[in-house]
Design a protein around this motif. Structure first.
Motif, PDB file in Angstrom:
ATOM      1  N   ASN A  51       1.084  -0.906   0.256  1.00  0.00           N
ATOM      2  CA  ASN A  51      -0.297   0.052  -0.358  1.00  0.00           C
ATOM      3  C   ASN A  51       0.918   1.484   0.103  1.00  0.00           C
ATOM      4  O   ASN A  51       2.232   1.267   0.357  1.00  0.00           O
ATOM      5  CB  ASN A  51      -0.920   0.400   0.997  1.00  0.00           C
ATOM      6  CG  ASN A  51      -1.773  -1.175   1.317  1.00  0.00           C
ATOM      7  OD1 ASN A  51      -2.723  -1.003   0.175  1.00  0.00           O
ATOM      8  ND2 ASN A  51      -1.791  -1.925   2.214  1.00  0.00           N
ATOM      9  N   LYS A  52       0.307   2.392  -0.504  1.00  0.00           N
ATOM     10  CA  LYS A  52       0.627   3.925  -0.049  1.00  0.00           C
ATOM     11  C   LYS A  52       1.778   3.866   1.305  1.00  0.00           C
ATOM     12  O   LYS A  52       1.006   3.915   2.399  1.00  0.00           O
ATOM     13  CB  LYS A  52      -0.279   4.412  -0.919  1.00  0.00           C
ATOM     14  CG  LYS A  52       1.033   5.829  -0.761  1.00  0.00           C
ATOM     15  CD  LYS A  52      -0.776   7.503  -0.613  1.00  0.00           C
ATOM     16  CE  LYS A  52       0.567   8.969  -0.807  1.00  0.00           C
ATOM     17  NZ  LYS A  52      -0.845   9.615  -1.285  1.00  0.00           N
ATOM     18  N   ASP A  67      -1.196   2.323  -3.863  1.00  0.00           N
ATOM     19  CA  ASP A  67      -2.117   1.323  -3.418  1.00  0.00           C
ATOM     20  C   ASP A  67      -1.976   0.370  -4.489  1.00  0.00           C
ATOM     21  O   ASP A  67      -2.861   0.979  -5.591  1.00  0.00           O
ATOM     22  CB  ASP A  67      -3.137   1.725  -2.710  1.00  0.00           C
ATOM     23  CG  ASP A  67      -3.346   2.302  -1.198  1.00  0.00           C
ATOM     24  OD1 ASP A  67      -1.797   1.710  -0.921  1.00  0.00           O
ATOM     25  OD2 ASP A  67      -4.833   2.191  -1.581  1.00  0.00           O
ATOM     26  N   ASP A  69      -3.479  -2.364  -5.678  1.00  0.00           N
ATOM     27  CA  ASP A  69      -5.289  -2.551  -5.864  1.00  0.00           C
ATOM     28  C   ASP A  69      -5.513  -1.416  -6.180  1.00  0.00           C
ATOM     29  O   ASP A  69      -6.630  -1.258  -7.403  1.00  0.00           O
ATOM     30  CB  ASP A  69      -5.503  -3.465  -4.394  1.00  0.00           C
ATOM     31  CG  ASP A  69      -5.007  -4.821  -4.370  1.00  0.00           C
ATOM     32  OD1 ASP A  69      -4.465  -5.268  -6.051  1.00  0.00           O
ATOM     33  OD2 ASP A  69      -5.005  -4.979  -3.431  1.00  0.00           O
ATOM     34  N   SER A  70      -5.058  -0.160  -5.848  1.00  0.00           N
ATOM     35  CA  SER A  70      -5.763   1.009  -6.219  1.00  0.00           C
ATOM     36  C   SER A  70      -5.809   1.474  -7.734  1.00  0.00           C
ATOM     37  O   SER A  70      -6.609   2.658  -8.310  1.00  0.00           O
ATOM     38  CB  SER A  70      -5.848   2.147  -5.450  1.00  0.00           C
ATOM     39  OG  SER A  70      -6.335   1.779  -4.087  1.00  0.00           O
ATOM     40  N   LEU A  96      -5.587   2.586 -11.497  1.00  0.00           N
ATOM     41  CA  LEU A  96      -6.523   2.494 -12.370  1.00  0.00           C
ATOM     42  C   LEU A  96      -5.543   2.689 -13.951  1.00  0.00           C
ATOM     43  O   LEU A  96      -5.026   4.091 -14.083  1.00  0.00           O
ATOM     44  CB  LEU A  96      -7.150   3.754 -12.761  1.00  0.00           C
ATOM     45  CG  LEU A  96      -8.869   3.490 -11.284  1.00  0.00           C
ATOM     46  CD1 LEU A  96      -9.492   4.844 -11.509  1.00  0.00           C
ATOM     47  CD2 LEU A  96      -9.603   2.210 -11.414  1.00  0.00           C
TER      48      LEU A  96
END
Length: 74
Positions: free
Chosen positions: A23-24, A54, A56-57, A59
């Motif tokens: 994560n960040k 992150d 998984d975030s 785009l």
């Protein structure tokens, strides 16, 4: 990994560093390959590189490119 990241930022490109499962703000350990002799190298601890987003975030549509740093070759 750090040099390409900083070089892209130096020319005004917004850069994110991500890693699967991170994560960040999480750190990723890097390694330095130090050549000792003609065709032999040793692997030494590098620096901790901090993720800026992150995994998984992310785009894909928000980015214009992808840079994948070198990997081990076995």
């Amino acid at each position: 990994m750090k040099v390409p990241f900083q070089a892209l930022e130096a020319v005004g490109i917004t850069v994110d560093a991500v890693c699967p499962g991170k994560n960040k703000g999480d750190s990723v350990a890097t390694a330095i390959h130090d050549f000792e002799g003609r065709q032999t190298y040793t692997e030494k601890p590098g620096h901790l590189f901090v993720c800026t987003a992150d995994f998984d975030s992310v785009l894909v549509a928000d980015y214009d490119g992808l840079y994948i740093p070198g990997l081990h070759q076995f």
